[in-house]
Design a protein around this motif. Structure first.
Motif, PDB file in Angstrom:
ATOM      1  N   SER A 137       0.843  -1.197   0.000  1.00 41.87           N
ATOM      2  CA  SER A 137       0.000   0.000   0.000  1.00 41.87           C
ATOM      3  C   SER A 137       0.876   1.243   0.000  1.00 41.87           C
ATOM      4  O   SER A 137       1.747   1.414   0.854  1.00 41.87           O
ATOM      5  CB  SER A 137      -0.916   0.005   1.223  1.00 41.87           C
ATOM      6  OG  SER A 137      -1.633   1.222   1.289  1.00 41.87           O
ATOM      7  N   LEU A 138       0.626   2.142  -0.959  1.00 41.95           N
ATOM      8  CA  LEU A 138       1.362   3.400  -1.052  1.00 41.95           C
ATOM      9  C   LEU A 138       0.484   4.573  -0.627  1.00 41.95           C
ATOM     10  O   LEU A 138       0.836   5.740  -0.851  1.00 41.95           O
ATOM     11  CB  LEU A 138       1.850   3.626  -2.486  1.00 41.95           C
ATOM     12  CG  LEU A 138       3.147   2.897  -2.917  1.00 41.95           C
ATOM     13  CD1 LEU A 138       2.996   1.392  -2.817  1.00 41.95           C
ATOM     14  CD2 LEU A 138       3.515   3.284  -4.342  1.00 41.95           C
ATOM     15  N   LEU A 163       3.377  -6.077   2.318  1.00 48.47           N
ATOM     16  CA  LEU A 163       4.634  -5.444   2.707  1.00 48.47           C
ATOM     17  C   LEU A 163       4.499  -4.884   4.126  1.00 48.47           C
ATOM     18  O   LEU A 163       3.525  -4.209   4.439  1.00 48.47           O
ATOM     19  CB  LEU A 163       4.955  -4.304   1.731  1.00 48.47           C
ATOM     20  CG  LEU A 163       6.312  -3.621   1.897  1.00 48.47           C
ATOM     21  CD1 LEU A 163       7.428  -4.556   1.435  1.00 48.47           C
ATOM     22  CD2 LEU A 163       6.342  -2.313   1.105  1.00 48.47           C
ATOM     23  N   PRO A 164       5.470  -5.173   5.019  1.00 48.46           N
ATOM     24  CA  PRO A 164       5.392  -4.633   6.382  1.00 48.46           C
ATOM     25  C   PRO A 164       5.276  -3.119   6.370  1.00 48.46           C
ATOM     26  O   PRO A 164       5.893  -2.433   5.543  1.00 48.46           O
ATOM     27  CB  PRO A 164       6.714  -5.089   7.010  1.00 48.46           C
ATOM     28  CG  PRO A 164       7.096  -6.309   6.241  1.00 48.46           C
ATOM     29  CD  PRO A 164       6.627  -6.069   4.843  1.00 48.46           C
ATOM     30  N   ILE A 165       4.476  -2.589   7.277  1.00 43.34           N
ATOM     31  CA  ILE A 165       4.209  -1.152   7.330  1.00 43.34           C
ATOM     32  C   ILE A 165       5.292  -0.450   8.146  1.00 43.34           C
ATOM     33  O   ILE A 165       5.614  -0.849   9.265  1.00 43.34           O
ATOM     34  CB  ILE A 165       2.828  -0.887   7.961  1.00 43.34           C
ATOM     35  CG1 ILE A 165       1.735  -1.546   7.124  1.00 43.34           C
ATOM     36  CG2 ILE A 165       2.572   0.605   8.105  1.00 43.34           C
ATOM     37  CD1 ILE A 165       0.366  -1.518   7.781  1.00 43.34           C
ATOM     38  N   ALA A 172       7.062   7.055  -2.725  1.00 43.89           N
ATOM     39  CA  ALA A 172       8.162   6.652  -3.606  1.00 43.89           C
ATOM     40  C   ALA A 172       9.107   5.696  -2.889  1.00 43.89           C
ATOM     41  O   ALA A 172       9.588   4.711  -3.475  1.00 43.89           O
ATOM     42  CB  ALA A 172       8.909   7.888  -4.104  1.00 43.89           C
ATOM     43  N   ASP A 173       9.390   5.968  -1.613  1.00 50.14           N
ATOM     44  CA  ASP A 173      10.282   5.091  -0.844  1.00 50.14           C
ATOM     45  C   ASP A 173       9.646   3.726  -0.602  1.00 50.14           C
ATOM     46  O   ASP A 173      10.329   2.697  -0.620  1.00 50.14           O
ATOM     47  CB  ASP A 173      10.634   5.748   0.493  1.00 50.14           C
ATOM     48  CG  ASP A 173      11.443   7.032   0.311  1.00 50.14           C
ATOM     49  OD1 ASP A 173      12.202   7.110  -0.673  1.00 50.14           O
ATOM     50  OD2 ASP A 173      11.289   7.956   1.138  1.00 50.14           O
ATOM     51  N   ILE A 174       8.349   3.722  -0.362  1.00 46.98           N
ATOM     52  CA  ILE A 174       7.642   2.449  -0.176  1.00 46.98           C
ATOM     53  C   ILE A 174       7.713   1.625  -1.456  1.00 46.98           C
ATOM     54  O   ILE A 174       7.901   0.406  -1.424  1.00 46.98           O
ATOM     55  CB  ILE A 174       6.178   2.699   0.228  1.00 46.98           C
ATOM     56  CG1 ILE A 174       6.101   3.458   1.548  1.00 46.98           C
ATOM     57  CG2 ILE A 174       5.418   1.374   0.346  1.00 46.98           C
ATOM     58  CD1 ILE A 174       4.682   3.866   1.935  1.00 46.98           C
TER      59      ILE A 174
END
Length: 485
Positions: A137-138, A163-165, A172-174
């Motif tokens: 999730s972004l 993906l771990p939060i 962008a980094d996520i």
């Protein structure tokens, strides 16, 4: 889906097919009515104009006037026009996910069903495609957006992870972290669920473009709410101007919308519609097929989808036990209860009727009789109120037992009698199938209902649950014939 449009077009075509011959004037008047019907269904005006122009070229001329059944010929021409409007027979609706980790970017406005659709696609790929899927999730703005996607991943099974939060990271980094995690973890597919807004703004589009530049997705899908009508079409057009979209997903296609968005989007954007979202459950996702959708709009049903849905709902072990009992000519109330459950899992009476030829008239009959899917639940309740011995041997059900069952299930003795009559007729059908002639007759019934040999082959030779040869089981008409108590 498309109920209002189907109703309107059905009336127009009933008028055409009721005549022995058609003049150019008759066809032109019908096309004017079709034009109005499409506009009322919220189809974009340029799309309607183009559609009518193409249909008129073929429909007004010697091909129709001199045909044996001119009304049917016009319907066929309209059907071909709808298929072409929706993308044609050879439209590519598959996902390009050949090189792992294949990146699928999900875009759309807030509230369009983007996150839920991401979960649905992940479940579909993990179960049908045997893919290992990672969801990321972004959306760092909507409260609990990341947590929602993580919950959906858990519901999809072991082959789907989230993906771990890490709080405070930028989208962008996520995206970069998700790409690394997908490569290291050996995932086949990575879904990037981007943030949406209530309306298109420059910040959102810039963010989405940046993520697309970083991830280089093989697929960029726009999720749009079909109930928003022409707003959805405009949203698709504006997104496509800024993002390299590869396909569309229309959600809430089971709602009361007029269907115009689905008919307009392909023509306006040139992008293929790949999936249709129906319901909130994770299995509520249908592959888009132009021919099937056009068939349902014109009331021709969608037998292939019905067969596929039946095959998905069948339990192999239960089907084998059922086949063995059928070979012996046995069909007790436990078997009937199982078929009623399968009918509910396949969408209930409304869902089944919508996929059968003549769906419009069948639904009208259901409405006139004041019927809904609760009738199946009432029949299940009646069977559940019986003892094991009574379900296995219906002959035990005398008058006093029927009164007890009616009281226990909250129904009437008449309801119990209707159920038993339906069971008796279905049991008789099963006994006939033991003979070669009986099976031949059953196949004939299926073909008359529009189920081809190819459709039957897709079922793997198994009986369509809850349906006798492509229609309601013998006796079901009696069960549904009266008004609800």
């Amino acid at each position: 889906m498309f109920d209002a449009l189907s109703e309107r077009l059905g009336g127009i075509f009933d008028n055409l097919t009721g005549r022995g011959a058609l003049s150019d004037k008759d066809v032109s008047e019908a096309l004017r009515e079709i034009r109005v019907a499409l506009l009322e269904a919220d189809v974009a005006l340029p799309v309607v104009k183009d559609f009518i122009a193409k249909v008129k070229t073929r429909a007004v001329g010697e091909e129709v006037i001199r045909s044996v059944k001119p009304g049917q010929q016009v319907i066929k021409i309209v059907y071909d026009g709808l298929v072409d409007m929706l993308g044609g027979e050879d439209a590519d609706t598959s996902l390009r996910i050949d090189s792992p980790p294949a990146v699928v970017m999900m875009a759309g406005l807030q509230g369009s069903g983007k996150t839920t659709t991401t979960g649905k696609l992940a479940k579909r790929l993990s179960e049908k495609g045997r893919k290992k899927v990672l969801l990321a999730s972004l959306d760092v703005r909507r409260p609990a957006a990341m947590e929602q996607l993580a919950i959906l991943a858990d519901q999809c099974g072991d082959a789907v992870s989230s993906l771990p939060i890490i709080q405070g990271q930028l989208p962008a980094d996520i995206a970069r972290r998700a790409l690394n995690a997908a490569k290291i973890g050996g995932y086949d597919v990575l879904f990037l669920d981007t943030a949406g807004r209530t309306s298109i703004d420059e910040q959102m589009m810039t963010e989405a473009a940046e993520i697309a530049e970083i991830a280089q997705p093989q697929e960029t899908l726009l999720v749009a709410d079909a109930l928003t009508g022409q707003d959805a079409v405009e949203t698709a057009r504006r997104f496509h101007e800024r993002l390299p979209l590869t396909g569309l997903v229309l959600t809430r296609m089971d709602g009361d919308g007029r269907g115009g968005a689905a008919l307009s989007m392909r023509a306006v954007t040139g992008l293929p519609i790949k999936f249709l979202g129906v319901g909130e459950k994770l299995d509520g996702l249908d592959t888009f097929d132009a021919q099937r959708v056009a068939g349902r709009i014109l009331g021709q049903g969608d037998i292939v989808s019905l067969v596929e849905k039946a095959s998905e709902q069948m339990d192999a072990a239960k089907a084998e036990r059922m086949a063995e009992k059928m070979r012996k000519g046995i069909f007790d109330l436990n078997d009937l209860a199982e078929q009623l459950k399968q009918m509910q899992q396949m969408g209930g009476l409304g869902g089944l009727m919508g996929m059968l030829p003549g769906a419009r008239k069948a639904k009208q009959a259901m409405e006139a009789a004041n019927l809904d899917d609760n009738v199946l639940k009432r029949q299940e309740a009646i069977i559940s109120s019986m003892t094991k011995a009574e379900r296995a041997k219906p002959a035990l059900l005398n008058a006093s037992r029927r009164k007890r069952i009616a009281a226990g299930s909250g129904t009437t003795v008449q309801d119990v009698n209707k159920l038993l009559k339906m069971h008796q007729q279905m049991a008789g059908m099963m006994k006939k199938m033991r003979t070669k002639g009986g099976m031949k007759n059953m196949l004939g019934m299926a073909q008359q209902a529009g189920i081809s040999q190819a459709d039957l082959a897709k079922m793997g030779g198994q009986q369509l649950p809850g349906l006798g040869g492509g229609s309601l089981p013998p006796g079901m008409g009696d069960l549904l014939g009266g008004k609800k108590k």
